[in-house]
Design an enzyme around this catalytic site. Structure first.
Site, PDB file in Angstrom:
ATOM      1  N   ASP A   1      34.908  42.370  33.242  1.00 56.75           N
ATOM      2  CA  ASP A   1      35.288  41.969  31.880  1.00 56.75           C
ATOM      3  C   ASP A   1      35.353  40.458  31.701  1.00 56.75           C
ATOM      4  O   ASP A   1      35.277  39.701  32.674  1.00 56.75           O
ATOM      5  CB  ASP A   1      36.627  42.611  31.506  1.00 56.75           C
TER       6      ASP A   1
ATOM      7  N   HIS B   1      45.609  50.528  32.439  1.00 57.29           N
ATOM      8  CA  HIS B   1      44.234  50.154  32.066  1.00 57.29           C
ATOM      9  C   HIS B   1      43.385  49.793  33.285  1.00 57.29           C
ATOM     10  O   HIS B   1      43.896  49.360  34.319  1.00 57.29           O
ATOM     11  CB  HIS B   1      44.208  49.043  31.004  1.00 57.29           C
TER      12      HIS B   1
ATOM     13  N   GLU C   1      42.089  49.841  27.424  1.00 53.28           N
ATOM     14  CA  GLU C   1      43.506  50.069  27.157  1.00 53.28           C
ATOM     15  C   GLU C   1      43.780  51.550  26.865  1.00 53.28           C
ATOM     16  O   GLU C   1      42.857  52.302  26.528  1.00 53.28           O
ATOM     17  CB  GLU C   1      43.927  49.217  25.948  1.00 53.28           C
TER      18      GLU C   1
HETATM   19  C1  GLP Z   1      43.790  42.436  33.844  1.00 55.83           C
HETATM   20  C2  GLP Z   1      42.312  42.721  34.159  1.00 55.83           C
HETATM   21  C3  GLP Z   1      42.189  43.945  35.005  1.00 55.83           C
HETATM   22  C4  GLP Z   1      43.227  43.863  36.101  1.00 55.83           C
HETATM   23  C5  GLP Z   1      44.602  44.071  35.512  1.00 55.83           C
HETATM   24  C6  GLP Z   1      45.745  43.924  36.496  1.00 55.83           C
HETATM   25  O1  GLP Z   1      44.076  42.503  32.511  1.00 55.83           O
HETATM   26  N1  GLP Z   1      41.453  42.848  33.045  1.00 55.83           N
HETATM   27  O2  GLP Z   1      40.871  44.032  35.524  1.00 55.83           O
HETATM   28  O3  GLP Z   1      43.008  44.872  37.046  1.00 55.83           O
HETATM   29  O4  GLP Z   1      44.796  43.286  34.368  1.00 55.83           O
HETATM   30  O5  GLP Z   1      46.041  42.596  36.741  1.00 55.83           O
HETATM   31  P1  GLP Z   1      46.855  42.101  37.996  1.00 55.83           P
HETATM   32  O6  GLP Z   1      46.015  42.371  39.185  1.00 55.83           O
HETATM   33  O7  GLP Z   1      47.053  40.647  37.770  1.00 55.83           O
HETATM   34  O8  GLP Z   1      48.125  42.884  38.012  1.00 55.83           O
END
Ligand code: GLP
Length: 261
Positions: free
Chosen positions: A67, A138, A143
């Site tokens: 993304d 997500h 979402e």
């Molecule tokens: C973000 C990304 C995801 C990621 C998630 C968790 O929004 N778009 O790909 O897996 O949130 O983030 P984190 O690893 O910082 O907890």
């Protein structure tokens, strides 16, 4: 779904890197789906170490990131292209022309999304897709309640996700509210999925993803449909699982060829 519980996020990331490295060693021109966020950072450090010390070769590898924020150029420090550049690409021998991140400043975002799907197909599909898990379940930026068959598209971020990711932006108001993301259907098309989730904040999402009903309210639960999904947890994120002892039992009784290390 293969569920692996390790003592710590550190051990989980080292194992995740080992799995990813084995895919590249087996198929030097592998197509790897990559993720951003805090979770895979340690895994990327381990991949860099494997490259430097064990000669892990990325020269023929192709990558597709999940993304990107709409409105951020790849040079913006909060963009996911920049994140990948800083945390992985510039430390390994990857050919940057083979690295793909959706273009968040494309003039026509719809065309960009369709082109991204086409590029994945042209590359032969994704061999292994790395994933993190949002606190609300997500994956990518898909979402809750979005279609479980979605393809790469423009998504509006939930308030929870904006709050969770706002620290690096300084405030929620400075954050893009839209992102381009591979769809859940795109992710499920990968030949293997490898999801990492650590820490107490992920307990509920992990519980629903692994043992809850397959439901759009937890996009991660779509991995229940995937024929080859591995989920690596630490004791904290696994704390709510009813069948945790079963997963540990399975882990202890694997054939040698079923073990990742
Ligand atoms: C973000 C990304 C995801 C990621 C998630 C968790 O929004 N778009 O790909 O897996 O949130 O983030 P984190 O690893 O910082 O907890």
């Amino acid at each position: 779904m293969e569920v692996i519980i390790r003592d710590s996020a550190e051990a989980g990331c080292v194992l995740g890197a080992k799995i990813l490295a084995s895919v590249i060693r087996e198929k030097p021109a592998a197509v790897i789906g990559l993720a951003t966020g805090r979770t895979p950072l340690r895994l990327y450090q381990e991949l860099i170490r494997l490259h430097r010390e064990d000669g892990l070769d990325f020269s023929q590898v192709t990558t597709f990131n999940l993304d990107e924020y709409v409105g951020l150029a790849g040079t913006h420090v909060q963009s996911y292209r920049y994140f990948m550049q800083e945390n992985l690409f510039r430390h390994i021998n990857i050919d940057l022309t083979r690295t793909h991140v959706p273009n968040g400043i494309a003039i026509d975002l719809h065309v960009e999304c369709r082109a991204y799907e086409e590029k994945i197909i042209a590359a032969g599909g994704i061999d292994l897709q790395l994933l993190g898990l949002g606190r609300n379940g997500h994956i990518g930026f898909n979402e809750p309640t979005g279609s479980l068959r979605s393809r790469t598209w423009i998504k509006i971020l939930s308030e929870q996700t904006l709050r969770d990711n706002s620290d690096v932006f300084g405030s929620m108001d400075l954050m893009p509210k839209h992102a381009l993301t591979m769809g859940v259907g795109t992710i499920l098309d990968a030949r293997r999925c490898l999801l990492l989730a650590f820490g107490p904040a992920k307990v509920r999402a992990v519980e629903h993803m692994v043992e809850g009903p397959l439901a759009a309210i937890c996009p991660g639960s779509a991995l229940q449909l995937h024929p080859r999904a591995t989920v690596i947890l630490d004791e904290n994120s696994a704390a709510g699982l009813r069948y945790a002892d079963h997963y540990r039992w399975v882990d202890r009784n694997k054939f040698a060829w079923q073990r990742h290390g």
